[in-house]
Design a protein around this motif. Structure first.
Motif, PDB file in Angstrom:
ATOM      1  N   MET A 165       0.850  -1.175   0.000  1.00  0.00           N
ATOM      2  CA  MET A 165       0.000   0.000   0.000  1.00  0.00           C
ATOM      3  C   MET A 165       0.894   1.236   0.000  1.00  0.00           C
ATOM      4  O   MET A 165       1.951   1.255   0.630  1.00  0.00           O
ATOM      5  CB  MET A 165      -0.910  -0.011   1.232  1.00  0.00           C
ATOM      6  N   ARG A 166       0.462   2.271  -0.677  1.00  0.00           N
ATOM      7  CA  ARG A 166       1.192   3.531  -0.735  1.00  0.00           C
ATOM      8  C   ARG A 166       1.228   4.189   0.645  1.00  0.00           C
ATOM      9  O   ARG A 166       0.294   4.053   1.430  1.00  0.00           O
ATOM     10  CB  ARG A 166       0.514   4.472  -1.720  1.00  0.00           C
ATOM     11  N   ILE A 167       2.309   4.913   0.928  1.00  0.00           N
ATOM     12  CA  ILE A 167       2.461   5.553   2.229  1.00  0.00           C
ATOM     13  C   ILE A 167       1.389   6.617   2.464  1.00  0.00           C
ATOM     14  O   ILE A 167       0.870   6.746   3.570  1.00  0.00           O
ATOM     15  CB  ILE A 167       3.880   6.150   2.419  1.00  0.00           C
ATOM     16  N   ASP A 168       1.009   7.352   1.417  1.00  0.00           N
ATOM     17  CA  ASP A 168      -0.024   8.373   1.612  1.00  0.00           C
ATOM     18  C   ASP A 168      -1.359   7.727   1.963  1.00  0.00           C
ATOM     19  O   ASP A 168      -2.072   8.196   2.853  1.00  0.00           O
ATOM     20  CB  ASP A 168      -0.134   9.302   0.405  1.00  0.00           C
ATOM     21  N   LYS A 169      -1.665   6.639   1.326  1.00  0.00           N
ATOM     22  CA  LYS A 169      -2.933   5.950   1.614  1.00  0.00           C
ATOM     23  C   LYS A 169      -2.879   5.295   2.993  1.00  0.00           C
ATOM     24  O   LYS A 169      -3.861   5.302   3.734  1.00  0.00           O
ATOM     25  CB  LYS A 169      -3.221   4.919   0.534  1.00  0.00           C
ATOM     26  N   TYR A 170      -1.731   4.745   3.357  1.00  0.00           N
ATOM     27  CA  TYR A 170      -1.606   4.088   4.659  1.00  0.00           C
ATOM     28  C   TYR A 170      -1.813   5.079   5.803  1.00  0.00           C
ATOM     29  O   TYR A 170      -2.584   4.816   6.723  1.00  0.00           O
ATOM     30  CB  TYR A 170      -0.237   3.414   4.790  1.00  0.00           C
ATOM     31  N   LEU A 171      -1.118   6.220   5.753  1.00  0.00           N
ATOM     32  CA  LEU A 171      -1.258   7.204   6.833  1.00  0.00           C
ATOM     33  C   LEU A 171      -2.660   7.777   6.897  1.00  0.00           C
ATOM     34  O   LEU A 171      -3.149   8.143   7.969  1.00  0.00           O
ATOM     35  CB  LEU A 171      -0.213   8.315   6.672  1.00  0.00           C
ATOM     36  N   TRP A 172      -3.340   7.843   5.756  1.00  0.00           N
ATOM     37  CA  TRP A 172      -4.734   8.278   5.742  1.00  0.00           C
ATOM     38  C   TRP A 172      -5.627   7.185   6.336  1.00  0.00           C
ATOM     39  O   TRP A 172      -6.523   7.467   7.130  1.00  0.00           O
ATOM     40  CB  TRP A 172      -5.158   8.611   4.309  1.00  0.00           C
ATOM     41  N   CYS A 173      -5.365   5.922   5.987  1.00  0.00           N
ATOM     42  CA  CYS A 173      -6.184   4.808   6.468  1.00  0.00           C
ATOM     43  C   CYS A 173      -6.091   4.624   7.978  1.00  0.00           C
ATOM     44  O   CYS A 173      -7.075   4.250   8.613  1.00  0.00           O
ATOM     45  CB  CYS A 173      -5.781   3.503   5.787  1.00  0.00           C
ATOM     46  N   VAL A 174      -4.912   4.860   8.553  1.00  0.00           N
ATOM     47  CA  VAL A 174      -4.775   4.690   9.998  1.00  0.00           C
ATOM     48  C   VAL A 174      -5.021   6.002  10.746  1.00  0.00           C
ATOM     49  O   VAL A 174      -4.662   6.136  11.909  1.00  0.00           O
ATOM     50  CB  VAL A 174      -3.414   4.075  10.388  1.00  0.00           C
ATOM     51  N   ARG A 175      -5.618   6.951  10.063  1.00  0.00           N
ATOM     52  CA  ARG A 175      -6.176   8.165  10.649  1.00  0.00           C
ATOM     53  C   ARG A 175      -5.167   9.124  11.276  1.00  0.00           C
ATOM     54  O   ARG A 175      -5.468   9.822  12.241  1.00  0.00           O
ATOM     55  CB  ARG A 175      -7.249   7.821  11.678  1.00  0.00           C
ATOM     56  N   TYR A 176      -3.975   9.210  10.716  1.00  0.00           N
ATOM     57  CA  TYR A 176      -3.048  10.237  11.169  1.00  0.00           C
ATOM     58  C   TYR A 176      -3.295  11.558  10.452  1.00  0.00           C
ATOM     59  O   TYR A 176      -2.988  12.619  10.980  1.00  0.00           O
ATOM     60  CB  TYR A 176      -1.597   9.802  10.958  1.00  0.00           C
ATOM     61  N   TYR A 177      -3.822  11.478   9.248  1.00  0.00           N
ATOM     62  CA  TYR A 177      -4.143  12.678   8.480  1.00  0.00           C
ATOM     63  C   TYR A 177      -5.597  12.602   8.041  1.00  0.00           C
ATOM     64  O   TYR A 177      -6.134  11.521   7.809  1.00  0.00           O
ATOM     65  CB  TYR A 177      -3.243  12.792   7.236  1.00  0.00           C
ATOM     66  N   LYS A 178      -6.209  13.769   7.915  1.00  0.00           N
ATOM     67  CA  LYS A 178      -7.619  13.844   7.553  1.00  0.00           C
ATOM     68  C   LYS A 178      -7.853  13.522   6.075  1.00  0.00           C
ATOM     69  O   LYS A 178      -8.859  12.913   5.730  1.00  0.00           O
ATOM     70  CB  LYS A 178      -8.127  15.254   7.858  1.00  0.00           C
ATOM     71  N   THR A 179      -6.949  13.956   5.212  1.00  0.00           N
ATOM     72  CA  THR A 179      -7.100  13.716   3.776  1.00  0.00           C
ATOM     73  C   THR A 179      -5.786  13.194   3.202  1.00  0.00           C
ATOM     74  O   THR A 179      -4.711  13.431   3.750  1.00  0.00           O
ATOM     75  CB  THR A 179      -7.479  15.004   3.020  1.00  0.00           C
ATOM     76  N   ARG A 180      -5.874  12.513   2.076  1.00  0.00           N
ATOM     77  CA  ARG A 180      -4.668  12.036   1.418  1.00  0.00           C
ATOM     78  C   ARG A 180      -3.862  13.199   0.868  1.00  0.00           C
ATOM     79  O   ARG A 180      -2.636  13.125   0.767  1.00  0.00           O
ATOM     80  CB  ARG A 180      -5.028  11.061   0.295  1.00  0.00           C
ATOM     81  N   ASN A 181      -4.528  14.283   0.533  1.00  0.00           N
ATOM     82  CA  ASN A 181      -3.821  15.461   0.041  1.00  0.00           C
ATOM     83  C   ASN A 181      -2.897  16.032   1.117  1.00  0.00           C
ATOM     84  O   ASN A 181      -1.792  16.485   0.819  1.00  0.00           O
ATOM     85  CB  ASN A 181      -4.830  16.510  -0.430  1.00  0.00           C
ATOM     86  N   MET A 182      -3.318  15.997   2.366  1.00  0.00           N
ATOM     87  CA  MET A 182      -2.470  16.478   3.461  1.00  0.00           C
ATOM     88  C   MET A 182      -1.225  15.602   3.600  1.00  0.00           C
ATOM     89  O   MET A 182      -0.120  16.101   3.847  1.00  0.00           O
ATOM     90  CB  MET A 182      -3.257  16.485   4.772  1.00  0.00           C
ATOM     91  N   VAL A 183      -1.376  14.288   3.416  1.00  0.00           N
ATOM     92  CA  VAL A 183      -0.227  13.385   3.483  1.00  0.00           C
ATOM     93  C   VAL A 183       0.713  13.660   2.318  1.00  0.00           C
ATOM     94  O   VAL A 183       1.937  13.687   2.485  1.00  0.00           O
ATOM     95  CB  VAL A 183      -0.678  11.907   3.446  1.00  0.00           C
ATOM     96  N   THR A 184       0.152  13.875   1.139  1.00  0.00           N
ATOM     97  CA  THR A 184       0.962  14.167  -0.037  1.00  0.00           C
ATOM     98  C   THR A 184       1.788  15.427   0.173  1.00  0.00           C
ATOM     99  O   THR A 184       2.977  15.470  -0.155  1.00  0.00           O
ATOM    100  CB  THR A 184       0.062  14.314  -1.277  1.00  0.00           C
TER     101      THR A 184
END
Length: 130
Positions: A1-20
């Protein structure tokens, strides 16, 4: 799984755009290497990222299919962030509230005079007096 999707899935960031955005600013590393948003993560990877003025360290335990409920997050990651970093964050919050309470607005003339008087008592001269 991509890191941006992973951090979004485990709720560290509200949106994938914020992780990006965090990845583009080099705030996210996987196993010690700076990660692009498309970097793949696998179980046992160590992910380090900076958020809210603290550096979070997590270990990937499993990869979820999609975004998980907040109660189930611990099944997919282990938080290795030292406790003193959270205490440091609490101290930062308290120090900001100590000087001036939220919602009190700008200093009044009386407040300004009190601040100047306090500075004069401890030996700091105001720039206006120079």
């Amino acid at each position: 799984m991509r890191i941006d999707k992973y951090l979004w899935c485990v709720r560290y960031y509200k949106t994938r755009n914020m992780v990006t955005e965090a990845c583009k600013k080099n705030h996210v590393t996987v196993n010690g290497q700076v990660a692009k948003p498309s970097k793949e993560v696998f179980p046992t990877d160590k992910v380090t990222f900076r958020k809210d003025q603290i550096t979070q360290i997590i270990t990937v335990l499993d990869v979820p299919e999609n975004r998980v409920a907040a109660k189930l997050v611990d099944m997919y990651r282990r938080n290795d962030t030292p406790a003193e970093t959270y205490q440091h964050l609490e101290l930062l919050k308290l120090s900001k509230e100590h000087y001036r309470k939220n919602g009190t607005g700008r200093p009044t003339k009386k407040d300004r005079r009190d601040i100047d008087e306090f500075g004069n008592e401890i030996g700091i001269e105001s720039q206006e007096n120079e």
